[in-house]
Design a protein around this motif. Structure first.
Motif, PDB file in Angstrom:
ATOM      1  N   ARG A   1     -38.044  59.966  24.396  1.00 34.71           N
ATOM      2  CA  ARG A   1     -39.228  60.612  24.991  1.00 34.71           C
ATOM      3  C   ARG A   1     -38.930  61.014  26.429  1.00 34.71           C
ATOM      4  N   MET A   2     -38.166  60.160  27.148  1.00 33.22           N
ATOM      5  CA  MET A   2     -37.794  60.503  28.533  1.00 33.22           C
ATOM      6  C   MET A   2     -36.982  61.795  28.554  1.00 33.22           C
ATOM      7  N   VAL A   3     -36.016  61.894  27.632  1.00 32.32           N
ATOM      8  CA  VAL A   3     -35.153  63.091  27.569  1.00 32.32           C
ATOM      9  C   VAL A   3     -36.013  64.332  27.291  1.00 32.32           C
TER      10      VAL A   3
ATOM     11  N   GLY B   1     -27.937  45.639  30.233  1.00 36.13           N
ATOM     12  CA  GLY B   1     -28.612  46.932  30.148  1.00 36.13           C
ATOM     13  C   GLY B   1     -27.982  47.889  29.169  1.00 36.13           C
ATOM     14  N   GLY B   2     -28.829  48.420  28.257  1.00 35.34           N
ATOM     15  CA  GLY B   2     -28.377  49.465  27.347  1.00 35.34           C
ATOM     16  C   GLY B   2     -28.972  50.803  27.740  1.00 35.34           C
ATOM     17  N   SER B   3     -30.267  50.799  28.081  1.00 29.89           N
ATOM     18  CA  SER B   3     -30.926  52.075  28.404  1.00 29.89           C
ATOM     19  C   SER B   3     -30.391  52.655  29.703  1.00 29.89           C
ATOM     20  N   ASP B   4     -30.204  51.795  30.702  1.00 30.48           N
ATOM     21  CA  ASP B   4     -29.761  52.269  32.023  1.00 30.48           C
ATOM     22  C   ASP B   4     -28.239  52.240  32.089  1.00 30.48           C
TER      23      ASP B   4
ATOM     24  N   ALA C   1     -21.760  45.010  25.121  1.00 30.01           N
ATOM     25  CA  ALA C   1     -22.664  44.321  24.190  1.00 30.01           C
ATOM     26  C   ALA C   1     -23.025  45.206  23.000  1.00 30.01           C
ATOM     27  N   TRP C   2     -23.344  44.572  21.879  1.00 28.28           N
ATOM     28  CA  TRP C   2     -23.868  45.271  20.701  1.00 28.28           C
ATOM     29  C   TRP C   2     -22.862  46.252  20.116  1.00 28.28           C
ATOM     30  N   ILE C   3     -21.597  45.931  20.155  1.00 32.91           N
ATOM     31  CA  ILE C   3     -20.612  46.941  19.764  1.00 32.91           C
ATOM     32  C   ILE C   3     -20.413  46.938  18.241  1.00 32.91           C
ATOM     33  N   THR C   4     -20.910  48.001  17.602  1.00 31.57           N
ATOM     34  CA  THR C   4     -20.726  48.183  16.167  1.00 31.57           C
ATOM     35  C   THR C   4     -19.217  48.303  15.897  1.00 31.57           C
ATOM     36  N   HIS C   5     -18.754  47.595  14.880  1.00 39.62           N
ATOM     37  CA  HIS C   5     -17.330  47.492  14.509  1.00 39.62           C
ATOM     38  C   HIS C   5     -16.553  46.583  15.466  1.00 39.62           C
TER      39      HIS C   5
ATOM     40  N   ILE D   1     -34.094  51.842  17.795  1.00 38.77           N
ATOM     41  CA  ILE D   1     -33.511  51.193  18.987  1.00 38.77           C
ATOM     42  C   ILE D   1     -32.136  51.757  19.349  1.00 38.77           C
ATOM     43  N   VAL D   2     -31.272  51.980  18.334  1.00 38.60           N
ATOM     44  CA  VAL D   2     -29.877  52.327  18.643  1.00 38.60           C
ATOM     45  C   VAL D   2     -29.730  53.761  19.163  1.00 38.60           C
ATOM     46  N   GLU D   3     -28.627  53.962  19.884  1.00 37.69           N
ATOM     47  CA  GLU D   3     -28.248  55.272  20.461  1.00 37.69           C
ATOM     48  C   GLU D   3     -29.379  55.871  21.295  1.00 37.69           C
ATOM     49  N   GLY D   4     -29.980  55.023  22.108  1.00 38.50           N
ATOM     50  CA  GLY D   4     -31.111  55.421  22.952  1.00 38.50           C
ATOM     51  C   GLY D   4     -32.392  55.066  22.226  1.00 38.50           C
ATOM     52  N   THR D   5     -33.168  54.138  22.796  1.00 32.09           N
ATOM     53  CA  THR D   5     -34.430  53.758  22.146  1.00 32.09           C
ATOM     54  C   THR D   5     -35.343  54.993  22.089  1.00 32.09           C
ATOM     55  N   ASN D   6     -36.413  54.863  21.300  1.00 30.99           N
ATOM     56  CA  ASN D   6     -37.291  56.037  21.193  1.00 30.99           C
ATOM     57  C   ASN D   6     -38.065  56.299  22.483  1.00 30.99           C
ATOM     58  N   GLN D   7     -38.180  55.276  23.352  1.00 27.96           N
ATOM     59  CA  GLN D   7     -38.741  55.540  24.689  1.00 27.96           C
ATOM     60  C   GLN D   7     -37.772  56.429  25.482  1.00 27.96           C
ATOM     61  N   ILE D   8     -36.487  56.148  25.337  1.00 27.46           N
ATOM     62  CA  ILE D   8     -35.494  56.966  26.068  1.00 27.46           C
ATOM     63  C   ILE D   8     -35.480  58.397  25.515  1.00 27.46           C
TER      64      ILE D   8
ATOM     65  N   ALA E   1     -14.707  52.261  17.706  1.00 30.65           N
ATOM     66  CA  ALA E   1     -15.912  51.653  18.287  1.00 30.65           C
ATOM     67  C   ALA E   1     -16.228  52.373  19.597  1.00 30.65           C
ATOM     68  N   TYR E   2     -17.509  52.378  19.926  1.00 33.32           N
ATOM     69  CA  TYR E   2     -18.016  53.099  21.104  1.00 33.32           C
ATOM     70  C   TYR E   2     -18.692  52.057  21.992  1.00 33.32           C
ATOM     71  N   CYS E   3     -18.099  51.776  23.151  1.00 30.72           N
ATOM     72  CA  CYS E   3     -18.544  50.629  23.953  1.00 30.72           C
ATOM     73  C   CYS E   3     -19.208  51.096  25.239  1.00 30.72           C
ATOM     74  N   LEU E   4     -20.507  51.326  25.169  1.00 34.80           N
ATOM     75  CA  LEU E   4     -21.254  51.757  26.345  1.00 34.80           C
ATOM     76  C   LEU E   4     -22.178  50.633  26.832  1.00 34.80           C
ATOM     77  N   SER E   5     -22.989  50.055  25.923  1.00 36.70           N
ATOM     78  CA  SER E   5     -24.013  49.075  26.316  1.00 36.70           C
ATOM     79  C   SER E   5     -23.386  47.807  26.881  1.00 36.70           C
ATOM     80  N   GLU E   6     -24.158  47.141  27.731  1.00 34.02           N
ATOM     81  CA  GLU E   6     -23.735  45.856  28.299  1.00 34.02           C
ATOM     82  C   GLU E   6     -24.886  44.864  28.176  1.00 34.02           C
TER      83      GLU E   6
HETATM   84  C1  LIG Z   1     -27.489  46.956  15.537  1.00 31.20           C
HETATM   85  C2  LIG Z   1     -27.147  47.555  16.875  1.00 31.20           C
HETATM   86  C3  LIG Z   1     -25.982  48.296  17.005  1.00 31.20           C
HETATM   87  C4  LIG Z   1     -25.626  48.835  18.254  1.00 31.20           C
HETATM   88  N1  LIG Z   1     -24.427  49.488  18.386  1.00 31.20           N
HETATM   89  C5  LIG Z   1     -24.023  49.886  19.620  1.00 31.20           C
HETATM   90  C6  LIG Z   1     -22.702  50.423  19.819  1.00 31.20           C
HETATM   91  O1  LIG Z   1     -21.918  50.578  18.873  1.00 31.20           O
HETATM   92  N2  LIG Z   1     -22.328  50.768  21.074  1.00 31.20           N
HETATM   93  C7  LIG Z   1     -23.142  50.609  22.153  1.00 31.20           C
HETATM   94  O2  LIG Z   1     -22.739  50.957  23.253  1.00 31.20           O
HETATM   95  N3  LIG Z   1     -24.400  50.101  21.993  1.00 31.20           N
HETATM   96  C8  LIG Z   1     -24.847  49.721  20.765  1.00 31.20           C
HETATM   97  N4  LIG Z   1     -26.105  49.188  20.603  1.00 31.20           N
HETATM   98  C9  LIG Z   1     -26.938  48.977  21.787  1.00 31.20           C
HETATM   99  C10 LIG Z   1     -28.156  49.873  21.825  1.00 31.20           C
HETATM  100  O3  LIG Z   1     -27.760  51.190  22.095  1.00 31.20           O
HETATM  101  C11 LIG Z   1     -29.112  49.287  22.866  1.00 31.20           C
HETATM  102  O4  LIG Z   1     -29.658  48.087  22.302  1.00 31.20           O
HETATM  103  C12 LIG Z   1     -30.205  50.230  23.265  1.00 31.20           C
HETATM  104  O5  LIG Z   1     -29.672  51.326  23.981  1.00 31.20           O
HETATM  105  C13 LIG Z   1     -31.257  49.536  24.134  1.00 31.20           C
HETATM  106  O6  LIG Z   1     -30.680  48.823  25.178  1.00 31.20           O
HETATM  107  P1  LIG Z   1     -31.130  47.300  25.421  1.00 31.20           P
HETATM  108  O7  LIG Z   1     -31.055  46.584  24.128  1.00 31.20           O
HETATM  109  O8  LIG Z   1     -30.351  46.779  26.563  1.00 31.20           O
HETATM  110  O9  LIG Z   1     -32.666  47.389  25.797  1.00 31.20           O
HETATM  111  P2  LIG Z   1     -33.271  47.690  27.242  1.00 31.20           P
HETATM  112  O10 LIG Z   1     -32.575  48.849  27.843  1.00 31.20           O
HETATM  113  O11 LIG Z   1     -33.308  46.418  28.006  1.00 31.20           O
HETATM  114  O12 LIG Z   1     -34.741  48.124  26.860  1.00 31.20           O
HETATM  115  C14 LIG Z   1     -35.753  47.170  26.532  1.00 31.20           C
HETATM  116  C15 LIG Z   1     -37.057  47.937  26.272  1.00 31.20           C
HETATM  117  O13 LIG Z   1     -37.437  48.655  27.464  1.00 31.20           O
HETATM  118  C16 LIG Z   1     -37.614  50.039  27.153  1.00 31.20           C
HETATM  119  N5  LIG Z   1     -37.182  50.845  28.305  1.00 31.20           N
HETATM  120  C17 LIG Z   1     -36.042  50.733  29.021  1.00 31.20           C
HETATM  121  N6  LIG Z   1     -36.023  51.676  29.993  1.00 31.20           N
HETATM  122  C18 LIG Z   1     -37.172  52.380  29.891  1.00 31.20           C
HETATM  123  C19 LIG Z   1     -37.748  53.486  30.589  1.00 31.20           C
HETATM  124  N7  LIG Z   1     -37.102  54.066  31.612  1.00 31.20           N
HETATM  125  N8  LIG Z   1     -38.950  53.952  30.192  1.00 31.20           N
HETATM  126  C20 LIG Z   1     -39.606  53.383  29.143  1.00 31.20           C
HETATM  127  N9  LIG Z   1     -39.122  52.335  28.439  1.00 31.20           N
HETATM  128  C21 LIG Z   1     -37.919  51.857  28.805  1.00 31.20           C
HETATM  129  C22 LIG Z   1     -36.722  50.282  25.941  1.00 31.20           C
HETATM  130  O14 LIG Z   1     -37.154  51.410  25.218  1.00 31.20           O
HETATM  131  C23 LIG Z   1     -36.918  48.993  25.161  1.00 31.20           C
HETATM  132  O15 LIG Z   1     -38.117  49.058  24.433  1.00 31.20           O
HETATM  133  C24 LIG Z   1     -26.488  48.656  19.367  1.00 31.20           C
HETATM  134  C25 LIG Z   1     -27.679  47.926  19.213  1.00 31.20           C
HETATM  135  C26 LIG Z   1     -28.005  47.367  17.996  1.00 31.20           C
HETATM  136  C27 LIG Z   1     -29.287  46.580  17.882  1.00 31.20           C
END
Ligand SMILES: Cc1cc2nc3c(=O)[nH]c(=O)nc-3n(C[C@H](O)[C@H](O)[C@H](O)COP(=O)(O)OP(=O)(O)OC[C@H]3O[C@@H](n4cnc5c(N)ncnc54)[C@H](O)[C@@H]3O)c2cc1C
Length: 377
Positions: free
Chosen positions: A368-370, A129-132, A154-158, A359-366, A121-126
């Motif tokens: 675009r940022m990259v 905040g996942g994006s930041d 948070a959201w830890i697959t496996h 959404i996973v592994e960096g949302t598509n907004q993230i 398992a890969y535990c980065l998100s909390e």
């Molecule tokens: C089924 C599932 C499995 C997952 N598995 C894992 C896992 O194994 N390990 C792990 O670490 N994480 C995991 N994740 C977490 C996932 O990587 C995060 O949900 C994702 O990175 C987004 O973080 P967040 O949900 O906190 O959304 P937020 O970061 O709160 O974002 C909310 C919204 O704001 C937008 N946003 C945020 N910042 C910006 C910006 N700077 N500019 C424009 N838009 C922005 C986002 O694109 C999104 O639309 C999983 C998530 C799901 C749903």
């Protein structure tokens, strides 16, 4: 479809994957998805077939395959069962920190990891905040021979099924440079998996929070150097994003193939609906999206295989392929009309599953940022 593959061995590998998908996955997916049960045994079977360590070196138990081939294996698995393909992708990502940065001692576990006996398992998100991710708050402090770790992932697959967890946590000051990667066993005291999330789709592979309550991780389980964790996490994600893009291509291809078959059979106004330009053009756009997504994915993979920088191209592939999967699965539902909206046909499931890939592994907004940063600095 006609694939240009580099070796006869690659052809054999894709044939083996198709055969395994038909034999082991196709008959089980609906049941596991309906029950939301994680298919640990199926993953063991996949591990025994050698499909869990494909891109890693043979000297550590991998198959030494180019990333390009590994991704096409994922694509085939995703077309049958996204939950399994995503699990393979996350496990492959979870093996990366040890394979690329692990100590001699940590690397001894690689054969068991890559053979699928140990699931990662890969535990980065909390939760906050996942994006930041550079602002994560889980903290580890030295305590005798151990790190004492507190926080919530948070959201830890496996989560709850894994045997080892890569815990990205703060061992230093604020920002990316204060983060380290710790490798924790599932039986670590104070590592507490919570109930699995109830998801829109991908229910067989639902993630869970991991609470770290004075978790004790031995000091020598740090992966790489202290403060190197964020760099390790990002490097893992670069390659991982290609895995998610491959899952998206597989899902989109499955939806396209299903919609085409349906449009050839289903008749309205005395002829197959595919003959109406309104439907035929929709299928043409879907097919073009799938081909473009696959081409972008393979082009990024070939850069990685050649040892060239591929991070921005991986972000483009993840962005394009997952948006394409959302569009193509939406249109597949439309091609089936009312039948597309009932669970008797798999397009309803693929439509729900496509969403998570954006959404996973960096949302598509993230993503675009990259990409924007690579253009504007
Ligand atoms: C089924 C599932 C499995 C997952 N598995 C894992 C896992 O194994 N390990 C792990 O670490 N994480 C995991 N994740 C977490 C996932 O990587 C995060 O949900 C994702 O990175 C987004 O973080 P967040 O949900 O906190 O959304 P937020 O970061 O709160 O974002 C909310 C919204 O704001 C937008 N946003 C945020 N910042 C910006 C910006 N700077 N500019 C424009 N838009 C922005 C986002 O694109 C999104 O639309 C999983 C998530 C799901 C749903």
């Amino acid at each position: 479809m006609d694939r240009l593959l580099p070796t006869p061995e690659a052809h054999d590998l894709l044939d083996l994957t198709r055969e395994l998908a038909t034999r082991e996955l196709a008959g089980k997916v609906d049941d596991y998805e309906a029950r939301g049960e994680f298919p640990r045994e199926v993953l063991r079977t996949i591990g025994r077939s050698g499909l869990l360590g494909l891109p890693y070196d043979e000297s550590v138990g991998g198959a030494g395959q180019p990333y390009e081939i590994y991704l096409q294996v994922l694509e085939i698995l995703a077309g049958t069962w996204l939950g399994i393909a995503e699990a393979v992708s996350v496990h492959t990502l979870s093996c990366f920190p040890v394979a690329a940065f692990g100590s001699e001692r940590q690397r001894k576990a690689l054969p068991e990891m890559l053979g699928g006996e140990l699931l990662g398992a890969y535990c980065l998100s909390e939760p906050q905040g996942g994006s930041d991710a550079a602002n994560l708050t889980t903290r580890a402090v030295p305590d005798g021979e151990d790190w004492l770790v507190n926080g919530t992932k948070a959201w830890i697959t496996h989560g709850g099924s894994a045997d080892f967890y890569n815990i990205f946590c703060r061992t230093g000051g604020p920002g990316a440079k204060g983060i380290s990667c710790l490798l924790a066993d599932a039986n670590t005291p104070g590592l507490l998996p919570q109930a699995r999330e109830r998801l829109m789709g991908l229910r067989s592979s639902a993630p869970a929070q991991i609470v770290l309550d004075n978790a004790r991780i031995p000091h020598d389980r740090i992966v790489g150097e202290e403060g190197q964790g964020f760099a390790i996490a990002m490097k893992a994600l670069d390659a991982g994003r290609l895995g998610i893009a491959a899952c998206a291509v597989g899902l989109a291809q499955a939806a396209l193939s299903y919609a085409v078959s349906y449009a050839r059979e289903r008749e309205q106004f005395g002829q197959p609906i595919g003959r109406f330009q309104g439907v035929g053009f929709m299928l043409a756009d879907m097919a073009t999206q799938v081909s473009a997504a696959r081409a972008l994915l393979l082009s990024a993979a070939r850069l990685k295989d050649a040892g060239r920088p591929f991070s921005t191209e991986a972000a483009k592939a993840k962005l394009f392929a997952t948006d394409a999967a959302m569009r193509v699965t939406t249109d597949a539902v439309q091609v089936l009309g009312g039948y597309g909206y009932v669970a008797d046909h798999p397009v309803e499931r693929w439509f729900r599953e496509a969403k998570v890939l954006q959404i996973v592994e960096g949302t598509n907004q993230i993503q675009r940022m990259v990409i924007a940063r690579s253009l504007t600095g």
